[in-house]
Design an enzyme around this catalytic site. Structure first.
Site, PDB file in Angstrom:
ATOM      1  N   HIS A 182      58.167  28.017  49.800  1.00  0.00           N
ATOM      2  CA  HIS A 182      58.637  29.282  50.394  1.00  0.00           C
ATOM      3  C   HIS A 182      58.727  30.345  49.305  1.00  0.00           C
ATOM      4  O   HIS A 182      59.490  30.216  48.351  1.00  0.00           O
ATOM      5  CB  HIS A 182      60.015  29.086  51.051  1.00  0.00           C
ATOM      6  CG  HIS A 182      60.504  30.309  51.768  1.00  0.00           C
ATOM      7  ND1 HIS A 182      61.635  30.310  52.533  1.00  0.00           N
ATOM      8  CD2 HIS A 182      60.018  31.584  51.853  1.00  0.00           C
ATOM      9  CE1 HIS A 182      61.835  31.518  53.053  1.00  0.00           C
ATOM     10  NE2 HIS A 182      60.863  32.311  52.640  1.00  0.00           N
TER      11      HIS A 182
ATOM     12  N   HIS B  79      45.795  36.125  41.834  1.00  0.00           N
ATOM     13  CA  HIS B  79      44.544  35.356  41.806  1.00  0.00           C
ATOM     14  C   HIS B  79      44.737  33.956  41.234  1.00  0.00           C
ATOM     15  O   HIS B  79      45.509  33.744  40.316  1.00  0.00           O
ATOM     16  CB  HIS B  79      43.485  36.103  40.986  1.00  0.00           C
ATOM     17  CG  HIS B  79      43.846  36.208  39.534  1.00  0.00           C
ATOM     18  ND1 HIS B  79      43.515  35.232  38.624  1.00  0.00           N
ATOM     19  CD2 HIS B  79      44.553  37.138  38.849  1.00  0.00           C
ATOM     20  CE1 HIS B  79      43.959  35.571  37.429  1.00  0.00           C
ATOM     21  NE2 HIS B  79      44.603  36.718  37.535  1.00  0.00           N
TER      22      HIS B  79
HETATM   23  C1  LIG Z   1      70.072  30.018  43.378  1.00  0.00           C
HETATM   24  C2  LIG Z   1      71.049  29.908  44.523  1.00  0.00           C
HETATM   25  C3  LIG Z   1      70.403  29.155  45.672  1.00  0.00           C
HETATM   26  C4  LIG Z   1      72.216  29.114  43.974  1.00  0.00           C
HETATM   27  O1  LIG Z   1      73.190  29.015  44.951  1.00  0.00           O
HETATM   28  P1  LIG Z   1      74.367  27.960  44.768  1.00  0.00           P
HETATM   29  O2  LIG Z   1      73.784  26.598  44.676  1.00  0.00           O
HETATM   30  O3  LIG Z   1      75.344  28.199  45.851  1.00  0.00           O
HETATM   31  O4  LIG Z   1      74.910  28.324  43.323  1.00  0.00           O
HETATM   32  P2  LIG Z   1      76.332  28.880  42.908  1.00  0.00           P
HETATM   33  O5  LIG Z   1      76.697  30.077  43.746  1.00  0.00           O
HETATM   34  O6  LIG Z   1      77.244  27.694  42.818  1.00  0.00           O
HETATM   35  O7  LIG Z   1      76.033  29.454  41.430  1.00  0.00           O
HETATM   36  C5  LIG Z   1      75.896  28.607  40.321  1.00  0.00           C
HETATM   37  C6  LIG Z   1      75.889  29.497  39.080  1.00  0.00           C
HETATM   38  O8  LIG Z   1      74.669  30.236  39.053  1.00  0.00           O
HETATM   39  C7  LIG Z   1      74.916  31.657  39.076  1.00  0.00           C
HETATM   40  N1  LIG Z   1      73.930  32.272  39.983  1.00  0.00           N
HETATM   41  C8  LIG Z   1      73.695  31.975  41.279  1.00  0.00           C
HETATM   42  N2  LIG Z   1      72.731  32.736  41.771  1.00  0.00           N
HETATM   43  C9  LIG Z   1      72.329  33.543  40.785  1.00  0.00           C
HETATM   44  C10 LIG Z   1      71.347  34.563  40.703  1.00  0.00           C
HETATM   45  N3  LIG Z   1      70.584  34.888  41.757  1.00  0.00           N
HETATM   46  N4  LIG Z   1      71.173  35.175  39.504  1.00  0.00           N
HETATM   47  C11 LIG Z   1      71.932  34.853  38.439  1.00  0.00           C
HETATM   48  N5  LIG Z   1      72.893  33.884  38.462  1.00  0.00           N
HETATM   49  C12 LIG Z   1      73.084  33.247  39.624  1.00  0.00           C
HETATM   50  C13 LIG Z   1      76.324  31.787  39.641  1.00  0.00           C
HETATM   51  O9  LIG Z   1      76.930  32.982  39.198  1.00  0.00           O
HETATM   52  C14 LIG Z   1      76.991  30.550  39.087  1.00  0.00           C
HETATM   53  O10 LIG Z   1      77.327  30.760  37.728  1.00  0.00           O
HETATM   54  P3  LIG Z   1      78.687  30.130  37.086  1.00  0.00           P
HETATM   55  O11 LIG Z   1      78.512  28.638  37.154  1.00  0.00           O
HETATM   56  O12 LIG Z   1      78.654  30.687  35.691  1.00  0.00           O
HETATM   57  O13 LIG Z   1      79.792  30.622  37.943  1.00  0.00           O
HETATM   58  C15 LIG Z   1      71.505  31.276  45.098  1.00  0.00           C
HETATM   59  O14 LIG Z   1      72.438  31.914  44.255  1.00  0.00           O
HETATM   60  C16 LIG Z   1      70.352  32.260  45.310  1.00  0.00           C
HETATM   61  O15 LIG Z   1      69.885  32.965  44.428  1.00  0.00           O
HETATM   62  N6  LIG Z   1      69.895  32.293  46.554  1.00  0.00           N
HETATM   63  C17 LIG Z   1      68.784  33.167  46.946  1.00  0.00           C
HETATM   64  C18 LIG Z   1      68.903  33.505  48.410  1.00  0.00           C
HETATM   65  C19 LIG Z   1      67.656  34.185  48.917  1.00  0.00           C
HETATM   66  O16 LIG Z   1      66.748  34.528  48.191  1.00  0.00           O
HETATM   67  N7  LIG Z   1      67.616  34.359  50.235  1.00  0.00           N
HETATM   68  C20 LIG Z   1      66.467  34.953  50.874  1.00  0.00           C
HETATM   69  C21 LIG Z   1      66.024  34.085  52.027  1.00  0.00           C
HETATM   70  S1  LIG Z   1      64.579  34.705  52.793  1.00  0.00           S
END
Ligand SMILES: CC(C)(COP(=O)(O)OP(=O)(O)OC[C@H]1O[C@@H](n2cnc3c(N)ncnc32)[C@H](O)[C@@H]1OP(=O)(O)O)[C@@H](O)C(=O)NCCC(=O)NCCS
Length: 213
Positions: A145, A136
């Site tokens: 998104h 709410h």
């Molecule tokens: C947040 C996100 C976009 C970051 O991606 P990225 O820019 O490639 O980041 P990296 O993989 O370089 O990670 C950077 C740091 O964050 C950490 N990290 C990334 N995603 C994380 C998550 N979901 N939870 C906890 N830590 C996370 C990594 O372990 C890394 O840590 P480090 O520096 O200690 O090694 C991605 O991890 C994510 O969560 N994407 C979600 C995808 C999704 O929801 N898709 C659905 C589409 S409908």
């Protein structure tokens, strides 16, 4: 006759087209995609041209919606189709609950099993994806998104272009700025400033690969 063109025939386009079809609101649905010669015939809907062909179809197709994940592109294309005279609908899957008091701007899609509760306000071109909930009095800007399985408590405010990854949660009354990225599975308990990427429980800023030099 009400006929819907979906711009973008990728995975999100398919889910959006199925939601539109299930709603029973349109007499016909077709898609536009720059890969139309490759894709036409491989989907349940005809892929009748490329994005640049849009104006050609404006006399025969009443409505248009954009199915691309990139929020800036999504909003730009929505502006383009609107200027060509298409109506820009809100697409709601019939299994979603949308409160009658919620107000949702055109070009926003509410996918299967999602919930939008009382007095929520959603801007243009938002995606409330599969099974997500917007409680709410939430306020979502344009192009936000909300990925599958995300839960927003009441009175959460989210700025334009922000992206909340799959399964994350935001506790009530928090404000998330513009162009924020919340990682999959995070729990947001504090306000988040514009442009930040946050992850973890509780969510803290991370340096994403995109910003590492
Ligand atoms: C947040 C996100 C976009 C970051 O991606 P990225 O820019 O490639 O980041 P990296 O993989 O370089 O990670 C950077 C740091 O964050 C950490 N990290 C990334 N995603 C994380 C998550 N979901 N939870 C906890 N830590 C996370 C990594 O372990 C890394 O840590 P480090 O520096 O200690 O090694 C991605 O991890 C994510 O969560 N994407 C979600 C995808 C999704 O929801 N898709 C659905 C589409 S409908």
């Amino acid at each position: 006759m009400s006929r819907l063109l979906v711009l973008g025939a990728g995975g999100h386009g398919k889910v959006l087209a199925e939601a539109a079809e299930a709603s029973g609101r349109w007499d016909a649905i077709a898609m536009l995609d720059d890969r139309h010669s490759l894709l036409n015939g491989s989907l349940r809907w005809p892929v009748i041209g490329s994005i640049d062909d849009c104006s050609v179809f404006s006399s025969e197709w009443s409505d248009a919606i954009v199915a691309v994940g990139h929020s800036v592109t999504r909003l730009r294309w929505l502006e383009m189709v609107e200027s060509l005279g298409f109506a820009i609908p809100v697409v709601v899957h019939p299994s979603a609950w949308v409160s009658p008091s919620a107000k949702i701007a055109g070009g926003t899609v509410i996918m299967a099993n999602a919930t939008v509760q009382a007095d929520a306000r959603l801007g243009r071109g938002c995606i409330v994806n599969t099974g997500a909930s917007v409680d709410h009095d939430c306020r979502l800007g344009a192009g936000v998104h909300i990925c599958p399985g995300v839960h927003l408590g009441g009175e959460v405010v989210i700025g334009d272009g922000s992206w909340l990854g799959i399964g994350c949660s935001v506790i009530h009354c928090r404000t998330i700025g513009c162009e924020v990225m919340v990682a999959a599975g995070a729990t947001v308990i504090d306000d988040i400033e514009d442009g930040m990427t946050v992850a973890g429980v509780p969510a803290r800023e991370i340096i994403s690969r995109r910003n590492k030099s």
